[in-house]
Design an enzyme around this catalytic site. Structure first.
Site, PDB file in Angstrom:
ATOM      1  N   CYS A  42       0.828  -1.198   0.000  1.00  0.00           N
ATOM      2  CA  CYS A  42       0.000   0.000   0.000  1.00  0.00           C
ATOM      3  C   CYS A  42       0.869   1.258   0.000  1.00  0.00           C
ATOM      4  O   CYS A  42       1.436   1.622  -1.019  1.00  0.00           O
ATOM      5  CB  CYS A  42      -0.992  -0.037   1.162  1.00  0.00           C
ATOM      6  SG  CYS A  42      -2.372   1.121   0.971  1.00  0.00           S
ATOM      7  N   GLU A  50      -1.541  -9.136   3.528  1.00  0.00           N
ATOM      8  CA  GLU A  50      -1.474  -9.670   4.893  1.00  0.00           C
ATOM      9  C   GLU A  50      -2.850  -9.794   5.526  1.00  0.00           C
ATOM     10  O   GLU A  50      -3.021 -10.512   6.513  1.00  0.00           O
ATOM     11  CB  GLU A  50      -0.559  -8.801   5.772  1.00  0.00           C
ATOM     12  CG  GLU A  50      -1.126  -7.466   6.211  1.00  0.00           C
ATOM     13  CD  GLU A  50      -0.942  -6.331   5.227  1.00  0.00           C
ATOM     14  OE1 GLU A  50      -0.985  -5.158   5.644  1.00  0.00           O
ATOM     15  OE2 GLU A  50      -0.763  -6.618   4.010  1.00  0.00           O
ATOM     16  N   HIS A 101      -3.610  -5.081   0.457  1.00  0.00           N
ATOM     17  CA  HIS A 101      -3.007  -5.584   1.702  1.00  0.00           C
ATOM     18  C   HIS A 101      -3.076  -7.106   1.741  1.00  0.00           C
ATOM     19  O   HIS A 101      -3.999  -7.686   2.324  1.00  0.00           O
ATOM     20  CB  HIS A 101      -3.741  -5.003   2.918  1.00  0.00           C
ATOM     21  CG  HIS A 101      -3.366  -3.601   3.238  1.00  0.00           C
ATOM     22  ND1 HIS A 101      -2.446  -3.280   4.218  1.00  0.00           N
ATOM     23  CD2 HIS A 101      -3.768  -2.427   2.694  1.00  0.00           C
ATOM     24  CE1 HIS A 101      -2.301  -1.962   4.274  1.00  0.00           C
ATOM     25  NE2 HIS A 101      -3.092  -1.424   3.357  1.00  0.00           N
TER      26      HIS A 101
END
Length: 280
Positions: free
Chosen positions: A123, A230, A228
């Site tokens: 990001c 994650e 993102h």
């Protein structure tokens, strides 16, 4: 050897009073990021920031020594990049970002790029990679790219999603095996504007063409993704059809392993007839 992956710190300059640390800058690591790395048998280590105005900064270890200790770098997401960092004029005070964090992370990024160690930007991290290579950013997608899909919703946060497609021949297409649309999280109101030197577009938002992933085409491994990963998966368990984040992390760690093995092999070379004291 277990890989050691450095993660840039998020900075909180003015903590809320309830935390019990008034007038103290906090540095922190979002736990999902650490879990994503550690779930792939690597060690996640936050790289602390030393205030550039502090007298302590004069005695800190050189950046080269810090980079030598780590096998790769992940740039966390977070607050906007300051427009002045890439030579632009601030359009709205709300988008002023954090110039202090910009300088810290750009210095960190430079150290890893110059050492040829892999970098993965998430990001804000992808935007920082673009700025490092001389690119610029759209300060606000809704006002500067009217008609674009929603890329940020503060109430839905990581539950806001949209599709991206990988560019033909891109490394992400080769990694994931096809160019069909992929569902990703979206938590950003800024994006790449002018592409930095030596960068190639890896992925675009399917409906509006916003750049969603970039990669440096030179030596080494430098990848930035606007979403993102994650937040996409609990290890081994798909969530809402989002793009599997495992292959991306494994690809990054393969690059880190390859770089570490080359370095270790080079260091282990013995030169016959050369005294130990003269060997480098």
């Amino acid at each position: 050897m277990t890989l050691r992956i450095g993660i840039s710190a998020r900075l909180l300059h003015d903590p809320p009073p309830g935390l019990g640390l008034p007038q103290k800058r906090l540095q922190f690591l979002e736990s999902s990021m650490a879990h994503w790395i550690m779930a792939h048998r690597a060690i996640a280590l936050m790289v602390p920031f030393i205030d550039e105005d502090s007298p302590l900064s004069a005695n800190r270890a050189p950046m080269t020594e810090l980079v030598d200790l780590l096998d790769g770098l992940v740039l966390q997401g977070g607050i906007d990049i300051c427009p002045e960092t890439y030579g632009d004029t601030l359009r709205d005070p709300a988008w002023a970002g954090d110039a202090v964090r910009d300088r810290y992370e750009l210095n960190l990024l430079r150290g890893f790029v110059e050492a040829g160690k892999p970098v993965l930007g998430i990001c804000r991290g992808a935007q920082l990679i673009n700025v490092y290579f001389g690119g610029s950013l759209v300060q606000d997608i809704p006002s500067q790219r009217p008609g674009s899909v929603h890329h940020q919703d503060t109430t839905r946060y990581d539950r806001l999603m949209h599709d991206v497609h990988f560019e033909t021949g891109s490394s992400l297409q080769r990694l994931y095996g096809n160019s069909a649309p992929h569902r990703v999280t979206s938590i950003h109101h800024q994006c790449v504007d002018r592409l930095g030197e030596g960068l190639a577009v890896e992925a675009l938002s399917s409906k509006d063409g916003i750049i969603e992933a970039i990669r440096h085409t030179g030596p080494g491994y430098v990848l930035g993704v606007q979403w993102h990963p994650e937040f996409h998966l609990t290890p081994g368990e798909e969530v809402e059809g989002l793009l599997d984040s495992g292959p991306m992390m494994m690809d990054f760690l393969r690059a880190a392993r390859a770089r570490a093995d080359r370095h270790q092999s080079g260091a282990a070379v013995v030169h016959p007839g050369v005294p130990l004291s003269a060997r480098s």
